[in-house]
Design an enzyme around this catalytic site. Structure first.
Site, PDB file in Angstrom:
ATOM      1  N   TYR A  51      42.203  27.794  -5.919  1.00 61.39           N
ATOM      2  CA  TYR A  51      41.431  28.222  -7.093  1.00 61.39           C
ATOM      3  C   TYR A  51      41.986  29.541  -7.650  1.00 61.39           C
ATOM      4  O   TYR A  51      42.222  30.496  -6.920  1.00 61.39           O
ATOM      5  CB  TYR A  51      39.957  28.406  -6.740  1.00 61.39           C
ATOM      6  CG  TYR A  51      39.209  27.140  -6.393  1.00 61.39           C
ATOM      7  CD1 TYR A  51      39.736  25.879  -6.638  1.00 61.39           C
ATOM      8  CD2 TYR A  51      37.939  27.208  -5.817  1.00 61.39           C
ATOM      9  CE1 TYR A  51      39.031  24.730  -6.327  1.00 61.39           C
ATOM     10  CE2 TYR A  51      37.229  26.061  -5.500  1.00 61.39           C
ATOM     11  CZ  TYR A  51      37.776  24.829  -5.754  1.00 61.39           C
ATOM     12  OH  TYR A  51      37.075  23.695  -5.427  1.00 61.39           O
ATOM     13  N   TYR A 198      30.008  18.110  -5.529  1.00 60.02           N
ATOM     14  CA  TYR A 198      30.594  18.978  -6.547  1.00 60.02           C
ATOM     15  C   TYR A 198      30.522  18.286  -7.905  1.00 60.02           C
ATOM     16  O   TYR A 198      30.261  17.093  -7.993  1.00 60.02           O
ATOM     17  CB  TYR A 198      32.018  19.411  -6.185  1.00 60.02           C
ATOM     18  CG  TYR A 198      33.095  18.351  -6.167  1.00 60.02           C
ATOM     19  CD1 TYR A 198      33.691  17.902  -7.342  1.00 60.02           C
ATOM     20  CD2 TYR A 198      33.566  17.834  -4.956  1.00 60.02           C
ATOM     21  CE1 TYR A 198      34.711  16.961  -7.322  1.00 60.02           C
ATOM     22  CE2 TYR A 198      34.593  16.886  -4.920  1.00 60.02           C
ATOM     23  CZ  TYR A 198      35.159  16.456  -6.107  1.00 60.02           C
ATOM     24  OH  TYR A 198      36.166  15.521  -6.086  1.00 60.02           O
ATOM     25  N   PHE A 199      30.711  19.062  -8.960  1.00 61.51           N
ATOM     26  CA  PHE A 199      30.491  18.615 -10.344  1.00 61.51           C
ATOM     27  C   PHE A 199      29.081  18.034 -10.520  1.00 61.51           C
ATOM     28  O   PHE A 199      28.909  16.930 -11.054  1.00 61.51           O
ATOM     29  CB  PHE A 199      31.527  17.573 -10.771  1.00 61.51           C
ATOM     30  CG  PHE A 199      32.939  18.093 -10.895  1.00 61.51           C
ATOM     31  CD1 PHE A 199      33.204  19.457 -10.944  1.00 61.51           C
ATOM     32  CD2 PHE A 199      34.006  17.214 -10.968  1.00 61.51           C
ATOM     33  CE1 PHE A 199      34.502  19.932 -11.066  1.00 61.51           C
ATOM     34  CE2 PHE A 199      35.317  17.681 -11.087  1.00 61.51           C
ATOM     35  CZ  PHE A 199      35.557  19.040 -11.130  1.00 61.51           C
ATOM     36  N   PRO A 200      28.039  18.748 -10.090  1.00 60.48           N
ATOM     37  CA  PRO A 200      26.673  18.224 -10.212  1.00 60.48           C
ATOM     38  C   PRO A 200      26.219  18.032 -11.654  1.00 60.48           C
ATOM     39  O   PRO A 200      25.309  17.251 -11.919  1.00 60.48           O
ATOM     40  CB  PRO A 200      25.821  19.293  -9.502  1.00 60.48           C
ATOM     41  CG  PRO A 200      26.616  20.557  -9.645  1.00 60.48           C
ATOM     42  CD  PRO A 200      28.050  20.115  -9.518  1.00 60.48           C
ATOM     43  N   LEU A 201      26.878  18.742 -12.563  1.00 61.09           N
ATOM     44  CA  LEU A 201      26.534  18.605 -13.986  1.00 61.09           C
ATOM     45  C   LEU A 201      27.504  17.685 -14.715  1.00 61.09           C
ATOM     46  O   LEU A 201      27.557  17.683 -15.939  1.00 61.09           O
ATOM     47  CB  LEU A 201      26.508  19.987 -14.659  1.00 61.09           C
ATOM     48  CG  LEU A 201      25.482  20.980 -14.115  1.00 61.09           C
ATOM     49  CD1 LEU A 201      25.588  22.315 -14.840  1.00 61.09           C
ATOM     50  CD2 LEU A 201      24.074  20.418 -14.224  1.00 61.09           C
ATOM     51  N   SER A 203      30.681  17.868 -15.063  1.00 64.75           N
ATOM     52  CA  SER A 203      31.569  18.726 -15.863  1.00 64.75           C
ATOM     53  C   SER A 203      30.930  19.170 -17.173  1.00 64.75           C
ATOM     54  O   SER A 203      31.618  19.412 -18.161  1.00 64.75           O
ATOM     55  CB  SER A 203      32.915  18.022 -16.127  1.00 64.75           C
ATOM     56  OG  SER A 203      33.602  17.797 -14.915  1.00 64.75           O
ATOM     57  N   LYS A 209      24.268  20.969 -23.224  1.00 63.03           N
ATOM     58  CA  LYS A 209      25.069  21.511 -24.327  1.00 63.03           C
ATOM     59  C   LYS A 209      25.566  20.430 -25.274  1.00 63.03           C
ATOM     60  O   LYS A 209      25.879  20.703 -26.429  1.00 63.03           O
ATOM     61  CB  LYS A 209      26.290  22.251 -23.766  1.00 63.03           C
ATOM     62  CG  LYS A 209      25.983  23.468 -22.924  1.00 63.03           C
ATOM     63  CD  LYS A 209      27.276  24.048 -22.368  1.00 63.03           C
ATOM     64  CE  LYS A 209      27.021  25.231 -21.453  1.00 63.03           C
ATOM     65  NZ  LYS A 209      28.294  25.750 -20.859  1.00 63.03           N
TER      66      LYS A 209
END
Length: 306
Positions: A51, A198-201, A203, A209
């Site tokens: 990262y 991971y990526f609970p939203l 992306s 939004k």
């Protein structure tokens, strides 16, 4: 904030993904986010050696400073850091952990995760090297990431008596990404692995939004031509927003709380670039969804657009 178990570790049900550190955020902005996370009860910080081109670990270590022992620190190895620096060979693992410890400014890692499987190395060799790190006190627990059900079974079978097994699995999982439920999640449950989605939203798709018929905001992760932003998905987003708002919540809270409703999920990992995002994320898993709620959400997601 509620705590859940990853092996012997007690982690906050909402964690902080540190993939923005060293990339979108410089050292000072990283400190702002880390400070806000600790202030709001987040104690689980998940990073990786790749990262920010290795800067994420460095900036996180600087931001934590003397608070290192107050939090649960997770990092990953295995993806390509530089030429010749990748994979799961025992000799590379020994080098990778020393590099991460130095960048993080610590002498131990709470959860050390293999970022992805390495088919060129017998998993028994990888586990043996990781067990050495645990016995040396450099690592407390070990985990896997991006593993299939078959790879999880191979790993379980390769653990020698008295050696350290994987205690967690970090794979993608969200309302819009549920293929893990077919085989991987049942196998993880069978092995009593803590699940770290991971990526609970999705992306950003579940952030609220992106709305049907409205211009997409600038400077966000998803670009307007992303195939995920299709009419069917956006229609489902609208229905999920209506579902959430009718109950006094947001779609972001639904995304977090839906994952937290799964007992095998130990911590919902989400990135953040500001203190305000931290504040929203920290309370997002507080909605206790009923069985009726979960059923209605499933119906919304399974419905086909006309």
């Amino acid at each position: 904030m509620d705590k859940r178990k990853i092996g012997s570790l007690d982690v906050s049900v909402v964690g902080l993904g540190c993939n923005n550190f060293g990339g979108r955020l410089d050292a000072q902005a990283t400190k702002v986010v880390v400070d806000a996370a600790i202030e709001h009860g987040i104690n689980f910080f998940d990073t990786a050696d790749i990262y920010g081109g290795t800067k994420s670990e460095e900036y996180l270590g600087l931001a934590l400073g003397k608070r290192r022992s107050d939090i649960i620190l997770a990092t990953k190895f295995g993806m390509k850091v530089a030429e010749g620096k990748e994979g799961a060979r025992p000799e590379y693992i020994r080098q990778a952990v020393e590099d991460s410890l130095k960048r993080l400014g610590t002498d131990y890692i709470d959860l050390y995760q293999l970022h992805r499987p390495d088919d060129s190395v017998p998993i028994a060799d990888t586990l043996g090297a990781l067990d050495e790190l645990v016995k040396a006190g450099k690592v407390r627990e070990i985990g896997a990431s991006n593993f299939s059900a078959e790879q999880l079974r191979e790993a379980e079978a390769a653990v020698e008596v008295g050696a350290t097994p994987f205690v967690s699995l970090q794979n993608e999982y969200s309302l819009f990404k549920r293929d893990t439920e077919a085989e991987v999640l049942p196998e993880a449950m069978k092995q009593r692995l803590a699940y770290l989605p991971y990526f609970p939203l999705a992306s950003g798709l579940l952030s609220g939004k992106y709305r049907a018929g409205q211009p997409f905001p600038e400077g966000t992760r998803i670009k307007a031509d992303n195939p995920a932003l299709n009419d069917e998905n956006l229609a489902k987003v609208e229905k999920l927003i209506q579902f959430s708002e009718a109950r006094g919540h947001t779609i972001l809270e639904l995304a977090f709380s839906w994952l937290a409703s799964r007992p095998m999920v130990a911590s919902v990992i989400a990135g953040a670039t500001s203190a305000s995002q931290i504040e929203s994320n920290a309370t997002a898993a507080n909605w206790l969804l009923t069985e009726a709620d979960l059923t209605e959400v499933d119906e919304i997601l399974s419905a086909k657009s006309a």
